[in-house]
Design a protein around this motif. Structure first.
Motif, PDB file in Angstrom:
ATOM      1  N   UNK A   1       0.817  -1.220   0.000  1.00 42.85           N
ATOM      2  CA  UNK A   1       0.000   0.000   0.000  1.00 42.85           C
ATOM      3  C   UNK A   1       0.848   1.267   0.000  1.00 42.85           C
ATOM      4  N   UNK A   2       2.173   1.125  -0.152  1.00 45.59           N
ATOM      5  CA  UNK A   2       3.058   2.284  -0.176  1.00 45.59           C
ATOM      6  C   UNK A   2       3.515   2.740   1.193  1.00 45.59           C
ATOM      7  N   UNK A   3       3.296   1.919   2.218  1.00 45.29           N
ATOM      8  CA  UNK A   3       3.635   2.296   3.588  1.00 45.29           C
ATOM      9  C   UNK A   3       5.117   2.097   3.872  1.00 45.29           C
ATOM     10  N   UNK A   4       5.720   3.117   4.542  1.00 49.71           N
ATOM     11  CA  UNK A   4       7.142   3.058   4.887  1.00 49.71           C
ATOM     12  C   UNK A   4       7.339   2.983   6.401  1.00 49.71           C
ATOM     13  N   UNK A   5       6.697   1.990   7.029  1.00 50.36           N
ATOM     14  CA  UNK A   5       6.985   1.723   8.432  1.00 50.36           C
ATOM     15  C   UNK A   5       8.336   1.033   8.539  1.00 50.36           C
ATOM     16  N   UNK A   6       8.879   0.971   9.761  1.00 49.84           N
ATOM     17  CA  UNK A   6      10.213   0.396   9.956  1.00 49.84           C
ATOM     18  C   UNK A   6      10.293  -1.055   9.485  1.00 49.84           C
ATOM     19  N   UNK A   7       9.182  -1.775   9.587  1.00 50.45           N
ATOM     20  CA  UNK A   7       9.198  -3.198   9.241  1.00 50.45           C
ATOM     21  C   UNK A   7       8.964  -3.455   7.758  1.00 50.45           C
ATOM     22  N   UNK A   8       8.762  -2.402   6.978  1.00 53.39           N
ATOM     23  CA  UNK A   8       8.443  -2.574   5.563  1.00 53.39           C
ATOM     24  C   UNK A   8       9.566  -3.294   4.822  1.00 53.39           C
ATOM     25  N   UNK A   9       9.207  -4.372   4.148  1.00 56.69           N
ATOM     26  CA  UNK A   9      10.129  -5.084   3.258  1.00 56.69           C
ATOM     27  C   UNK A   9       9.988  -4.515   1.842  1.00 56.69           C
ATOM     28  N   UNK A  10       8.755  -4.181   1.498  1.00 63.97           N
ATOM     29  CA  UNK A  10       8.463  -3.694   0.157  1.00 63.97           C
ATOM     30  C   UNK A  10       9.204  -2.399  -0.150  1.00 63.97           C
TER      31      UNK A  10
ATOM     32  N   UNK B   1      12.043  -1.418   0.990  1.00 63.06           N
ATOM     33  CA  UNK B   1      13.454  -1.710   0.733  1.00 63.06           C
ATOM     34  C   UNK B   1      13.649  -2.241  -0.678  1.00 63.06           C
ATOM     35  N   UNK B   2      12.811  -3.192  -1.075  1.00 69.98           N
ATOM     36  CA  UNK B   2      12.923  -3.783  -2.404  1.00 69.98           C
ATOM     37  C   UNK B   2      12.654  -2.723  -3.478  1.00 69.98           C
ATOM     38  N   UNK B   3      11.603  -1.938  -3.267  1.00 70.75           N
ATOM     39  CA  UNK B   3      11.236  -0.918  -4.255  1.00 70.75           C
ATOM     40  C   UNK B   3      12.397   0.027  -4.535  1.00 70.75           C
ATOM     41  N   UNK B   4      13.039   0.558  -3.497  1.00 66.12           N
ATOM     42  CA  UNK B   4      14.099   1.538  -3.712  1.00 66.12           C
ATOM     43  C   UNK B   4      15.350   0.913  -4.316  1.00 66.12           C
ATOM     44  N   UNK B   5      15.671  -0.333  -3.956  1.00 66.05           N
ATOM     45  CA  UNK B   5      16.789  -1.001  -4.632  1.00 66.05           C
ATOM     46  C   UNK B   5      16.468  -1.163  -6.121  1.00 66.05           C
ATOM     47  N   UNK B   6      15.249  -1.580  -6.380  1.00 69.31           N
ATOM     48  CA  UNK B   6      14.845  -1.823  -7.764  1.00 69.31           C
ATOM     49  C   UNK B   6      14.895  -0.527  -8.573  1.00 69.31           C
ATOM     50  N   UNK B   7      14.333   0.560  -8.030  1.00 66.70           N
ATOM     51  CA  UNK B   7      14.287   1.827  -8.760  1.00 66.70           C
ATOM     52  C   UNK B   7      15.698   2.359  -8.993  1.00 66.70           C
ATOM     53  N   UNK B   8      16.585   2.213  -8.018  1.00 69.56           N
ATOM     54  CA  UNK B   8      17.953   2.701  -8.229  1.00 69.56           C
ATOM     55  C   UNK B   8      18.605   1.973  -9.402  1.00 69.56           C
ATOM     56  N   UNK B   9      18.519   0.642  -9.418  1.00 74.31           N
ATOM     57  CA  UNK B   9      19.143  -0.101 -10.521  1.00 74.31           C
ATOM     58  C   UNK B   9      18.428   0.178 -11.843  1.00 74.31           C
ATOM     59  N   UNK B  10      17.130   0.438 -11.789  1.00 77.54           N
ATOM     60  CA  UNK B  10      16.394   0.806 -12.999  1.00 77.54           C
ATOM     61  C   UNK B  10      16.926   2.121 -13.554  1.00 77.54           C
TER      62      UNK B  10
ATOM     63  N   UNK C   1      12.414 -11.760   5.217  1.00 81.05           N
ATOM     64  CA  UNK C   1      11.945 -11.032   6.395  1.00 81.05           C
ATOM     65  C   UNK C   1      13.036 -10.156   7.023  1.00 81.05           C
ATOM     66  N   UNK C   2      14.283 -10.387   6.637  1.00 82.39           N
ATOM     67  CA  UNK C   2      15.385  -9.574   7.149  1.00 82.39           C
ATOM     68  C   UNK C   2      15.602  -8.305   6.318  1.00 82.39           C
ATOM     69  N   UNK C   3      14.865  -8.168   5.230  1.00 79.26           N
ATOM     70  CA  UNK C   3      15.064  -7.015   4.339  1.00 79.26           C
ATOM     71  C   UNK C   3      14.180  -5.838   4.783  1.00 79.26           C
ATOM     72  N   UNK C   4      14.278  -5.457   6.020  1.00 76.17           N
ATOM     73  CA  UNK C   4      13.371  -4.457   6.567  1.00 76.17           C
ATOM     74  C   UNK C   4      13.918  -3.039   6.367  1.00 76.17           C
TER      75      UNK C   4
END
Length: 797
Positions: free
Chosen positions: A577-586, A588-597, A672-675
């Motif tokens: 849902x686009x939430x950036x709480x401390x536990x968010x895994x999504x 972390x993945x999103x920003x890694x993906x966008x940087x490499x994109x 689950x460690x990709x928080x």
């Protein structure tokens, strides 16, 4: 053995004495929050009550006395910060930090801020009320310099204290006006891309105004590539050397009585500024028989840029308009001291400066000026080349009425008085937000705007003889974007594209619609806003745009090539849902993906240096969403491969794989460690905290922090190969004024009130800030006078 014991006892005594001496020395450096002091120039006694967070509540019988006391208490908590801020525009950093800052000093001197300041101050009316109060404030600072303890930073750097003068106020404001600096990062870069790659590569970069984005609506009832590249690099380097706040963006919204639970205006503001220690704002509450203000002050500036009382509230965000232009000058081929100006060759104006350098010889340098402004070539080592580039900046080329403007804003008692002073703010462009106890709400884009012909694009370096004329066609203030009591019953600003004026969308360096879209999404349907719901909104960490970007990108993923865990990542992203709480895994993945994109899409054409510069601009932020749905972009092809033409499918899939590989390398195979908390941190850095041994003493943090860039709680960060997102800028305060209960309005600072590391208020709000908590902005006199710490200033005989 007896001898050893005697030596041991002697050493023990020495150590104890040293500890006592250090303790006494430390104690003497602390600010005085209670006691009695004599203050020169006072007419009557002034009482300063300190609340639990070190905010001074100043009670005086007249305004001059109150501002004199303000200067003293501001200095005892922030003198070092005042010293640094006044030195930037006047080229005084090398005197503190040595030769590494010489290029930075050259650059800021060449902007002409200090020269413009001298001219402005020379023409000031000493009887002007704003000047009188500013002088009283400076007098308070200077008495602290003469009689108060010397901040430890002065001992560590070896510089002497010296009095503050009116020029220092203007120089500090001038630096803050420049610190946005997006034109310097963007225009040369775009000129290079156009020359190197061609116009088709600019089409997808969101260079112009965007008609398909969330606008702020008006409602007013009344080809020398090397030089260009070096210019952008020079600005990035100059600003990067400063562990000092830079203006970045901001949020603000004001809700009319029709949409609030208690039928009164609610005002919210969180200016986004580069994080540093001390933090930028100093809070102070002043009460006199004729003046009341709870204000937020920049070090060395007497009048608050943000403030409220029981009648009105105001705040700021960056307008982001384009007020800087660059011009190629044509040198005389037979006389290097001349350039072409309209009807013939004329002499450059030569400006000579001397920079004092710590532990080294003073540096003398010269720079040239044209009718457009300073020529930037040769100012710093990075800029060399045959084609002179001159800079035209509104701030130094029009009348500076900043003292009058800030004074009048601070003393306005209604919307008519408030609006009447806004034309005096010429630069930087600011969105000024307003709300009052009578139910009025307003947004004003304040800046000296000018007519720009359709044929002129302001985001390139103009060729000689082209572009805007030296004498600009200024627009009257009533033409500026603005909204007063609109039918929506709210106004807002999130540094996004403003509505059209005089038939044009005004050019600027606007940020993407992400925060604006979220603000409108939350404000529009709700009609029972109160203080609690407003505090929840100002700490919101959800993006409504990034899930759309994920949706666009995942359509191109070839799921047949993915393993079970990789499919799980795709499932998580599709449900995000686009939430950036401390536990968010999504997140972390999103920003890694966008940087490499971004890296795979742009670096092959731009190269290492230009790609790095591209990442520092707002262009990068604006391009992500439209790029994710543009399968025809010329940028998708990798120009380094000659045997094929890459498509969006290729880049999306390969960048996703790179992101997963990097996350597994950093955190292992357990998703689950990709928080988010493992990669997104905040440390408030002090200039002296760059020394490793002193880092823990001067810096505050690091903290794991929620939020991200371009969500309402805009905890922004740069992209780089580390995959770590160290927060560089964000809300410099969060403040909410509820006119149904003004005395219980709330605020928070990122670290604390004091810039003195020996003060208990140096970082006492830091954890609260990270946790999204607030504290009261006290205005009730009976409550304030219960304070246990009272500093009394009496007239000096």
């Amino acid at each position: 053995m007896k001898t050893l014991k005697k030596i041991g006892k002697f050493l023990l005594v020495i150590i104890v004495l040293l500890l006592i001496a250090v303790g006494i020395f430390t104690y003497t450096l602390k600010p005085d929050y209670s006691g009695n002091k004599e203050l020169s120039g006072l007419q009557q006694e002034v009482s300063v009550y300190y609340d639990d967070y070190g905010v001074p509540h100043i009670y005086g019988s007249n305004e001059k006395d109150a501002f004199r006391a303000l200067g003293y208490v501001h200095a005892q908590d922030r003198l070092w910060q005042m010293e640094l801020l006044r030195r930037i525009a006047s080229g005084g950093l090398s005197e503190v930090f040595g030769p590494d800052l010489v290029d930075t000093d050259k650059f800021f001197l060449s902007l002409g801020i200090s020269d413009a300041t001298k001219q402005t101050v020379a023409n000031l009316d000493g009887q002007n009320k704003g000047v009188e109060l500013a002088s009283a404030y400076l007098s308070g600072i200077n008495q602290f310099i003469a009689e108060g303890p010397t901040p430890i930073e002065f001992y560590l750097t070896g510089i002497d204290k010296r009095d503050f003068v009116l020029e220092d106020i203007y120089n500090t404001i001038g630096y803050m006006a420049f610190s946005f600096a997006m034109a310097h990062k963007t225009d040369p870069l775009l000129t290079t891309i156009h020359a190197k790659l061609g116009p088709e590569y600019l089409m997808d970069l969101q260079v112009g105004s965007n008609i398909d984005t969330e606008w702020i609506k008006n409602y007013n009832p009344t080809s020398n590539d090397s030089v260009q590249n070096q210019l952008t690099a020079m600005v990035n380097n100059a600003l990067g050397n400063l562990e000092i706040p830079l203006f970045e963006g901001s949020n603000s919204w004001v809700i009319a009585p029709e949409k609030t639970k208690n039928g009164k205006v609610i005002f919210a503001n969180d200016p986004h500024i580069g994080f540093a220690q001390p933090s930028v704002w100093y809070e102070a509450h002043i009460e006199t028989p004729s003046y009341t203000k709870y204000g937020y002050h920049i070090a060395g500036i007497p009048f608050p840029l943000l403030g409220h009382n029981r009648e009105i509230a105001y705040g700021l965000t960056m307008f982001e308009n384009d007020d800087v232009d660059f011009y190629y000058e044509r040198p005389n081929p037979t006389n290097k001291d001349q350039y072409w100006a309209q009807d013939g060759f004329v002499d450059y104006e030569i400006v000579e400066k001397t920079i004092k350098v710590k532990d080294a010889q003073a540096v003398n340098f010269k720079y040239r000026k044209t009718v457009h402004g300073p020529v930037l070539n040769g100012i710093a080592d990075q800029i060399n080349g045959d084609r002179p580039i001159a800079m035209s900046w509104v701030y130094t080329q029009t009348e500076n009425q900043v003292i009058d403007a800030l004074f009048n804003l601070s003393f306005a008692t209604n919307i008519t008085q408030f609006k009447s002073t806004l034309p005096k703010i010429h630069a930087p462009g600011l969105n000024v937000m307003y709300g009052d106890a009578k139910g009025n709400i307003a947004w004003f884009a304040t800046a000296k705007l000018y007519h720009i012909p359709d044929s002129v694009h302001t985001k390139f370096i103009y060729e000689e003889g082209q572009g805007l004329p030296v004498e600009k066609e200024w627009l009257p203030f009533h033409e500026n974007p603005q909204a007063i009591n609109p039918p929506s019953h709210y106004v807002y600003s999130a540094n996004n594209q403003p509505d059209s004026i005089v038939g044009m969308l005004y050019p600027g360096y606007y940020l993407p619609e992400n925060r604006a879209k979220r603000i409108v999404e939350l404000l529009e349907p709700k009609n029972d806003w109160d203080l609690n719901s407003a505090t929840q909104m100002i700490t919101d960490v959800t993006s409504s745009v990034e899930p759309e970007i994920v949706y666009n990108l995942t359509k191109y993923i070839d799921i047949s090539t993915l393993k079970e865990k990789e499919l799980k990542v795709i499932d998580l992203l599709n449900l995000w849902d686009g939430n950036y709480e401390l536990s968010s895994i999504e997140g972390t993945v999103y920003n890694r993906w966008v940087y490499y994109l971004l890296k795979q899409t742009f670096k092959d054409e731009l190269g290492d240096e230009l790609f790095s510069q591209f990442l520092s601009t707002h262009l990068m932020k604006r391009i992500i969403a439209p790029l994710s749905k543009n399968d025809a972009s010329v940028w998708w092809d990798d120009v380094a491969t000659n045997d094929r033409e890459e498509t969006i499918n290729d880049i999306v899939n390969s960048s996703f794989e790179q992101a997963l590989v990097s996350l597994r390398d950093d955190f292992g195979t357990n998703i689950n460690e990709w928080q988010w908390k493992k990669v997104h941190t905040l440390e408030h850095t002090h200039p002296i905290g760059q020394i490793a041994a002193l880092r823990s003493f001067f810096n505050v943090g690091p903290f794991e922090v929620e939020g991200s860039r371009e969500v309402i709680s805009n905890m922004a960060f740069p992209y780089d190969d580390t995959g770590l997102y160290k927060t560089s800028s964000g809300p410099s305060t969060r403040r909410i004024i509820d006119f149904s209960d003004v005395e219980n309005s709330v605020s928070i600072l990122p670290t604390g009130q004091s810039g003195n590391p020996f003060s208990r208020h140096y970082q006492d709000q830091a954890q609260m800030y990270v946790d999204g908590k607030f504290r009261k902005m006290m205005m009730n006199k009976e409550e304030i006078q219960k304070s246990k710490e009272i500093l009394i200033f009496r007239p000096k005989d």
